[in-house]
Write a protein that holds these residues in place. Structure first.
Motif, mmCIF file in Angstrom:
data_model
loop_
_atom_site.group_PDB
_atom_site.id
_atom_site.type_symbol
_atom_site.label_atom_id
_atom_site.label_comp_id
_atom_site.label_asym_id
_atom_site.label_seq_id
_atom_site.Cartn_x
_atom_site.Cartn_y
_atom_site.Cartn_z
ATOM 1 N N THR A 55 -6.654 -0.792 -7.771
ATOM 2 C CA THR A 55 -6.517 -0.741 -9.171
ATOM 3 C C THR A 55 -4.922 -0.709 -9.606
ATOM 4 O O THR A 55 -4.508 -1.253 -10.477
ATOM 5 C CB THR A 55 -7.174 0.554 -9.655
ATOM 6 N N ALA A 58 0.798 -0.987 0.104
ATOM 7 C CA ALA A 58 0.056 0.026 0.006
ATOM 8 C C ALA A 58 0.767 1.172 -0.085
ATOM 9 O O ALA A 58 0.505 2.107 -0.661
ATOM 10 C CB ALA A 58 -1.108 0.031 1.253
ATOM 11 N N THR A 67 -3.642 2.147 -4.235
ATOM 12 C CA THR A 67 -5.066 1.897 -4.610
ATOM 13 C C THR A 67 -5.001 0.202 -5.083
ATOM 14 O O THR A 67 -3.918 -0.120 -5.361
ATOM 15 C CB THR A 67 -5.817 2.548 -5.845
#
Length: 150
Positions: free
Chosen positions: A19, A12, A17
């Motif tokens: 995506t 992260a 994200t």
């Protein structure tokens, strides 16, 4: 599952994200590679799907046993990604599940309170899973493998 979650938490920082996470693994050709972030995400999504289905099964029929609810949820969500050995172990272990009442008591819920929480969790998780699955765009995830060490 903790290690899978940990890998996503670590990613992260550089991929903020889901995506971006899946896109990076697609670009690297590692979406289906064991322990890749994308594959770990897919496994965690399957776990959430299992919980959602378990709650749906328990909520829809007050006479449904925990064993039946869990077995049906497992068959529809996680069994397709497990090999024969894992499926057999999971199905066998389901015979050790507590009664429905014992399960509800162990999580501090009653039939009524569990129904309220389930009514919120099921649609929310379904939406999240649908959106996350769309990121994989037709990628077929391989079954778990079994490595014997010994």
């Amino acid at each position: 599952m903790v290690l899978k979650r940990d890998s996503l938490e670590q990613a992260a920082a550089r991929l903020p994200t889901l995506t971006a996470l899946v896109a990076a693994d697609k670009k690297a050709g590692t979406v289906t590679t064991k322990n890749s972030c994308s594959r770990n995400l897919h496994r965690l999504m399957s776990s959430i799907s299992f919980i959602s289905e378990l709650l749906r099964n328990l909520s829809s029929d007050s006479a449904c046993t925990l064993h039946t609810a869990a077995a049906n949820a497992y068959n529809g969500t996680m069994a397709p990604m497990h090999n024969f050995f894992v499926r057999t172990a999971v199905k066998t272990s389901m015979y050790t599940l507590p009664t429905r009442a014992g399960f509800l008591e162990s999580i501090g819920e009653t039939e009524a309170s569990a129904r309220v929480h389930s009514a919120k969790f099921i649609p929310a998780s379904t939406l999240v899973i649908r959106k996350a699955e769309a990121l994989f765009g037709g990628t077929s995830m391989p079954k778990s493998d079994t490595t014997w060490t010994g």
